[in-house]
Design a protein around this motif. Structure first.
Motif, PDB file in Angstrom:
ATOM      1  N   THR A  62       0.854  -1.186   0.000  1.00 18.89           N
ATOM      2  CA  THR A  62       0.000   0.000   0.000  1.00 18.89           C
ATOM      3  C   THR A  62       0.893   1.240   0.000  1.00 18.89           C
ATOM      4  OG1 THR A  62      -0.187  -0.293   2.405  1.00 18.89           O
ATOM      5  CG2 THR A  62      -1.987  -1.124   1.044  1.00 18.89           C
ATOM      6  N   SER A  63       1.327   1.665   1.199  1.00 20.09           N
ATOM      7  CA  SER A  63       2.233   2.817   1.270  1.00 20.09           C
ATOM      8  C   SER A  63       3.533   2.552   0.517  1.00 20.09           C
ATOM      9  CB  SER A  63       2.536   3.145   2.739  1.00 20.09           C
ATOM     10  OG  SER A  63       1.366   3.482   3.441  1.00 20.09           O
ATOM     11  N   GLY A  64       3.995   1.299   0.548  1.00 19.65           N
ATOM     12  CA  GLY A  64       5.246   0.962  -0.128  1.00 19.65           C
ATOM     13  C   GLY A  64       5.189   1.208  -1.621  1.00 19.65           C
ATOM     14  N   THR A  65       4.080   0.842  -2.263  1.00 17.22           N
ATOM     15  CA  THR A  65       3.991   1.058  -3.708  1.00 17.22           C
ATOM     16  C   THR A  65       3.840   2.548  -4.031  1.00 17.22           C
ATOM     17  OG1 THR A  65       1.611   0.588  -3.602  1.00 17.22           O
ATOM     18  CG2 THR A  65       3.062  -1.215  -4.247  1.00 17.22           C
ATOM     19  N   PHE A  66       3.176   3.300  -3.134  1.00 13.38           N
ATOM     20  CA  PHE A  66       3.100   4.748  -3.366  1.00 13.38           C
ATOM     21  C   PHE A  66       4.490   5.355  -3.277  1.00 13.38           C
ATOM     22  CE2 PHE A  66       2.317   9.169  -2.767  1.00 13.38           C
ATOM     23  CZ  PHE A  66       1.117   9.426  -3.404  1.00 13.38           C
ATOM     24  N   LEU A  67       5.285   4.908  -2.307  1.00 18.83           N
ATOM     25  CA  LEU A  67       6.649   5.414  -2.183  1.00 18.83           C
ATOM     26  C   LEU A  67       7.515   5.016  -3.376  1.00 18.83           C
ATOM     27  CD1 LEU A  67       7.103   4.939   1.633  1.00 18.83           C
ATOM     28  CD2 LEU A  67       7.639   7.049   0.411  1.00 18.83           C
ATOM     29  N   SER A  68       7.163   3.934  -4.044  1.00 22.65           N
ATOM     30  CA  SER A  68       7.897   3.546  -5.247  1.00 22.65           C
ATOM     31  C   SER A  68       7.755   4.613  -6.333  1.00 22.65           C
ATOM     32  CB  SER A  68       7.395   2.200  -5.774  1.00 22.65           C
ATOM     33  OG  SER A  68       7.689   1.161  -4.857  1.00 22.65           O
ATOM     34  N   ILE A  69       6.611   5.277  -6.362  1.00 21.15           N
ATOM     35  CA  ILE A  69       6.431   6.407  -7.286  1.00 21.15           C
ATOM     36  C   ILE A  69       7.445   7.497  -6.945  1.00 21.15           C
ATOM     37  CG2 ILE A  69       4.832   8.206  -8.060  1.00 21.15           C
ATOM     38  CD1 ILE A  69       2.529   6.313  -7.244  1.00 21.15           C
ATOM     39  N   ASN A  70       7.566   7.775  -5.639  1.00 23.16           N
ATOM     40  CA  ASN A  70       8.471   8.831  -5.199  1.00 23.16           C
ATOM     41  C   ASN A  70       9.940   8.441  -5.314  1.00 23.16           C
ATOM     42  OD1 ASN A  70       6.079  10.039  -4.558  1.00 23.16           O
ATOM     43  ND2 ASN A  70       6.637  10.595  -2.482  1.00 23.16           N
ATOM     44  N   LEU A  71      10.219   7.155  -5.488  1.00 19.39           N
ATOM     45  CA  LEU A  71      11.590   6.715  -5.759  1.00 19.39           C
ATOM     46  C   LEU A  71      11.874   6.743  -7.262  1.00 19.39           C
ATOM     47  CD1 LEU A  71      14.315   5.521  -5.038  1.00 19.39           C
ATOM     48  CD2 LEU A  71      13.221   3.264  -4.863  1.00 19.39           C
ATOM     49  N   ALA A  72      10.916   6.306  -8.063  1.00 21.86           N
ATOM     50  CA  ALA A  72      11.125   6.266  -9.511  1.00 21.86           C
ATOM     51  C   ALA A  72      11.337   7.673 -10.080  1.00 21.86           C
ATOM     52  CB  ALA A  72       9.937   5.595 -10.199  1.00 21.86           C
ATOM     53  N   GLU A  73      10.604   8.658  -9.571  1.00 21.51           N
ATOM     54  CA  GLU A  73      10.692  10.012 -10.139  1.00 21.51           C
ATOM     55  C   GLU A  73      12.093  10.607 -10.030  1.00 21.51           C
ATOM     56  OE1 GLU A  73       8.297  14.284 -10.034  1.00 21.51           O
ATOM     57  OE2 GLU A  73       7.801  12.724  -8.587  1.00 21.51           O
ATOM     58  N   PRO A  74      12.725  10.615  -8.845  1.00 19.72           N
ATOM     59  CA  PRO A  74      14.093  11.173  -8.808  1.00 19.72           C
ATOM     60  C   PRO A  74      15.107  10.327  -9.574  1.00 19.72           C
ATOM     61  CG  PRO A  74      13.484  10.253  -6.667  1.00 19.72           C
ATOM     62  CD  PRO A  74      12.236  10.306  -7.493  1.00 19.72           C
ATOM     63  N   LEU A  75      14.893   9.017  -9.646  1.00 20.77           N
ATOM     64  CA  LEU A  75      15.812   8.189 -10.432  1.00 20.77           C
ATOM     65  C   LEU A  75      15.731   8.564 -11.909  1.00 20.77           C
ATOM     66  CD1 LEU A  75      15.351   4.677  -8.770  1.00 20.77           C
ATOM     67  CD2 LEU A  75      17.290   6.249  -8.512  1.00 20.77           C
TER      68      LEU A  75
END
Length: 979
Positions: free
Chosen positions: A627-640
């Motif tokens: 849940t929260s983990g997949t949302f944070l994946s969005i916030n990890l993919a963007e800066p990468l």
């Protein structure tokens, strides 16, 4: 004898082989009642010696199933085998408080809340993952047609996310003849059936040859052809019916005329005391505990064993752990349906009274829910209401929200039938409405939640009871917000008015925090700031860490701009401290999400990636990875993506998508994959991903942060496909229909993309493009700039828009040739170069290689136009150094084409130096083709014959390896031959 089913066994065997190899698989096994699903699974598991087999069945209770019944059974079996501590050691995170919602052996559950169910689901999957590390795991869920909503939700979760659990196989059985058109299992089966690792197996009836083999196994001899003809005609190949018909004594007795008679025939040959006990057992459900059956039957151990033994020996009952199950559910149904009305009421009353004396006979929440079922079936309205109220509380503890909703709804249905209902349950009707509305929201029944809240509010005098009205208004506001309905702000503002400002309370803090979080408009900013600050003060005063932490996050977003990121980080750290001290997991996750998002918005990409990565790890520890983990994946993919670590970003995206996140999350993740695909020239992949996101976004109302990046990608894809007019028209519609001043972070990239589109559009669209320039310039002058990232976008936009307008860019002009030696056109080019160099420097400072390389190409063009070939060459070389490691093929193509045309920055074109081997005349013809002119119009413009134009066009198509004039024009645009 087990006969037939070779095809079905092979399908199960293939799925198990997949699991053994390290992948995972699910098989959905359907078939009518009595066709042999359980026997098939028993035969299959008996052949799987190296596999840990976990079996749990859904239990029917009236018209509904018991919440989480199969998983509770599996967990209980594991505790018997491994011990409580042994199971606890396998649970990720080291805490079993989530599993305590299924089995009291694990102590008291953790806090209730929106994340409680997610944590429970995560722990169940995590336990299966750990078990599968030792050996393959086969989880069997039987009789899913009886599954309640909670069981279906957990089953769906496990199937969708089992790809993360290597060597896990799931088998689900269900009756196809039970699945009427509105049966709730039907849509779930259809949804699961579309998952690539899910297989469906339909059990057919036996052929006549197989039925003969079954009969021979039962009779220990082959039946006569005449007998078999009669039996097969009557049974139609259903194995259970074949068995029941063969058990009829004597060849002269007539066959039973009804299915009920057929099923009861074996029962009626048992002793009278056994038949009576079976009738008692039928009222208890498909499975009954030994102690409960003893208490209801009123028999001592000796008498009970004496009555049970013939039923077990006659294969009517089977021993099941600490209790008994009917060999086939149809037998229990036939017995229960055969009860007289008086017997039905009396037996259910006896069950209810036995459970009232000792509810611990059954595990929670099963005991409370079965008690409510028996009082309801006994038609005792008073005790049905009381027991339903208690069962709702037990279901809440297990996060069985659907069951809780059903119990609370029953309380409301029975309310008028029970005098003094409020005194009997210690709660008035309004409170029941409030709880039911809240639970309906948790269960995903948003429309019903709004209706219940509205009905409750209608029964209440807001002036005389303001706090309770405020509580229900807050609930309705939250539900309306989640449903995208208008009125949510009005509900929350009214709720805030009803909570006394001079009496700080937990409710007032919750109302104000919810209101501050949902105020998004620029005009609401002062109210948002004041409300968040007040909510935080109240949360601190009343000791509500969750409200205080969430309000602190709201306050931080409102108070600070991206240019004040250091102050933001201090505030987020304080919010994290508050959330951690209060054990507010949801607020902790929101801290990680907000902080990483703020850092990315400020252009601090490395820090944003690290905060997001740490948050993902925390989400796993809290049981919120999916849940929260997949949302944070969005916030990890963007800066990468920003940092040019594209392959790493794609790995993050792929892993997150494997977890099957909610559709809006999936759309955002796919959006970053589209950005990479477009830059790498993978247009078909980009189009496929965009279509998926388009489908998601079309089904709801989403904020600028989702919609505006999607619009940019749509425009860029159309342009890359050569559909430039469609791209320009989409840009024009966007400028007309959307207010781009509210969200600078997401609006600046839109302006850059639109300005680039206009700058690169062919002359045939000059009039349409010209109409966009004033609007773009006006937006650029009005839009705020917050932080370094937006400043980089502004500088890029300014350089583009200045070139479009043919005017100088404001700012200090760099040293160059003496002004008296420059023409006015050259002066403009010097200013253009300075503008592009400022943009390049901004992107270089942010460490965004793709944006830097893109601006370097524009700077090189400006340098060449100003006559400085050396400066142009240096910029092209640097752009190639940046674009090469990214695999940015489209930008590299532009670099090559420009370098060849200008004979700088790379290998020169052979021959006369024209791109793609085109002659100077062919380039002239291609330019006219690109502008949409016919052969006759081209002949007139270039003063050559139509036939000569035709020859040139044929040569052009061959050299560009295209089939049509349209494709030639698209290729010319893609290669920027006529910039």
């Amino acid at each position: 004898m087990f006969v037939g089913r070779a095809r079905e066994l092979a399908a199960l065997g293939d799925a198990l082989a997949t699991a053994r190899s390290g992948a995972s698989s699910t098989v959905l096994v359907g078939g009518e009642a009595g066709v042999g699903k359980t026997r098939l699974i028993k035969e299959f598991t008996g052949r799987s010696d190296d596999v840990l087999v976990l079996v749990g069945g859904c239990l029917e209770l009236g018209t509904e199933g018991l919440p989480f019944a199969p998983f509770t059974a599996v967990l209980r079996g594991l505790v018997r085998e491994l011990g409580r501590d042994g199971v606890a050691a396998l649970v990720p995170g080291g805490t079993t408080r989530g599993l305590a919602r299924l089995l009291p052996d694990f102590g008291e559950p953790d806090k209730d809340g929106a994340e409680a169910r997610a944590r429970l689901f995560e722990q169940v999957l995590g336990l299966l993952e750990r078990l599968a590390e030792e050996r393959p795991v086969l989880l069997v869920v039987e009789d899913a047609h009886w599954a309640d909503r909670s069981t279906r939700d957990l089953l769906s979760f496990l199937v969708r996310y089992q790809r993360t659990a290597a060597r896990l196989m799931i088998v689900v059985t269900y009756r196809t003849d039970e699945l009427h058109r509105t049966h709730p299992l039907r849509p779930l089966l259809a949804e699961l059936g579309r998952i690539e690792w899910v297989t469906r197996v339909e059990l057919r009836r036996l052929t006549r040859r197989e039925a003969v083999a079954q009969a021979a196994g039962i009779l220990e001899r082959e039946p006569s052809a005449a007998t078999m003809d009669l039996i097969y005609a009557r049974s139609e190949g259903n194995p259970l019916f074949v068995e029941a018909l063969l058990s009829e004594p004597g060849g002269g007795d007539p066959l039973p005329e009804s299915l009920r008679d057929l099923l009861l025939a074996g029962v009626e040959r048992l002793p009278d005391e056994t038949q009576e006990l079976l009738r008692v057992a039928s009222a208890g459900g498909q499975r009954m505990e030994h102690d409960l059956l003893s208490a209801v039957a009123g028999l001592d151990e000796s008498a009970l064993s004496r009555a049970l033994r013939p039923a077990v020996a006659g294969n009517v009952l089977v021993v099941d752990g600490e209790g008994y199950s009917f060999r086939h559910a149809l037998i229990r149904e036939a017995l229960h349906d055969d009860l007289l009305p008086g017997e039905h009421t009396r037996l259910h009353t006896r069950y209810a009274e036995a459970l009232e004396r000792d509810l611990s006979i059954l595990p929670a929440p099963r005991g409370a829910i079965e008690l409510a079922h028996h009082w309801h079936s006994a038609h005792n309205s008073t005790w049905a209401l009381i027991s339903a109220w208690r069962a709702a509380a037990a279901a809440r503890k297990s996060t069985a929200y659907d069951e809780q909703l059903r119990m609370l709804s029953r309380v409301l249905e029975l309310w008028d039938q029970v005098p003094g209902a409020a005194e009997r349950i210690g709660c008035d009707r309004f409170e029941v409405f409030r709880q039911t509305a809240t639970v309906a929201h948790l269960a995903g029944e948003f429309e019903r939640s709004i209706a219940l809240a509205t009905a409750g509010l209608a029964e209440l005098d807001h002036e005389s009871d303001p706090l309770r009205a405020a509580s229900l208004l807050r609930q309705r506001g939250l539900t309306r917000y989640d449903l995208g309905r208008p009125g949510h702000i009005d509900d929350l503002r009214r709720a805030a008015e009803l909570t006394p400002a001079d009496q700080p309370s937990k409710l007032r803090g919750q109302v104000l925090e919810s209101l501050s979080r949902m105020l998004h408009g620029a005009e609401d900013w002062p109210e948002k700031l004041a409300t968040a600050r007040l909510a935080m003060e109240i949360g601190h005063e009343v000791g509500d860490a969750t409200v205080e932490a969430h309000a602190m996050i709201n306050l931080t977003w409102t108070r600070y701009r991206y240019s004040e990121i250091e102050a933001q980080l201090v505030a987020f750290a304080e919010a994290r401290r508050l959330a951690a001290a209060g054990g507010a997991f949801n607020a902790l996750m929101r801290c990680a999400i907000s902080e990483s998002d703020a850092l990315e918005g400020a252009g601090r990409h490395e820090q944003a990636a690290q905060v997001a990565r740490d948050g993902i790890e925390e989400a796993g520890q809290y049981g919120l990875a999916r849940t929260s983990g997949t949302f944070l994946s969005i916030n990890l993919a963007e800066p990468l993506v920003s940092l040019g670590r594209w392959d790493e970003a794609l790995q993050v995206i792929e892993h997150a998508l494997d977890l099957v996140p909610p559709p809006p999350y999936r759309s955002s993740l796919q959006g970053f994959a589209v950005d990479i695909a477009l830059a790498r020239g993978q247009l078909d992949r980009a189009e496929h991903l965009l279509a998926s996101s388009r489908s998601i976004l079309s089904r709801g109302t989403y904020r600028d942060q989702s919609v505006l990046p999607h619009l940019c990608r749509e425009v860029r894809l159309l342009q890359a496909r050569g559909q430039v007019q469609e791209a320009v028209e989409l840009a024009a519609r966007t400028l007309e229909e959307r207010d781009l001043l509210n969200a600078p972070r997401y609006s600046w990239p839109v302006l850059v993309v639109f300005a680039q589109l206009v700058a690169d559009s062919p002359g045939s669209l000059a009039r349409l493009c010209a109409s966009l320039v004033p609007r773009l310039r006006a937006l650029g002058q009005s839009l705020d700039v917050e932080g370094d990232l937006q400043e980089a976008h502004r500088l890029t936009f300014s350089a583009l828009i200045a070139a479009l307008a043919g005017s100088e860019v404001s700012g200090k002009r760099p040293p160059a040739l003496p002004a008296d030696r420059l023409s006015s056109a050259a002066l403009i080019e010097v200013d253009r170069l300075a503008a592009w160099d400022r943009a390049v420097a901004a992107w270089e400072g942010l460490r965004e290689p793709y944006a830097e390389a893109w601006c370097l190409v524009r700077a090189a063009q400006a340098a060449l136009a100003g006559g400085d070939r050396q400066a142009a060459g240096a910029r092209l070389v640097r752009a190639r150094e940046l674009a090469g490691p990214l695999g940015a093929t489209r930008l590299l193509e532009q670099l090559d084409v420009f370098g060849r045309r200008a004979r700088i920055g790379g290998p020169e074109e052979p021959g006369d130096g024209h791109p793609q081997g085109l002659t100077a005349r062919e380039l002239e013809v291609l330019r006219e083709v690109t502008d949409g002119r016919s052969n006759r119009e081209i002949a007139g413009a270039l003063f050559i014959s139509v036939k000569t134009v035709s020859v040139h066009v044929s040569n052009i198509l061959a050299k560009l390896a295209v089939a049509t004039r349209g494709e030639a024009a698209a290729t010319a645009h893609r290669l920027r031959l006529f910039d």
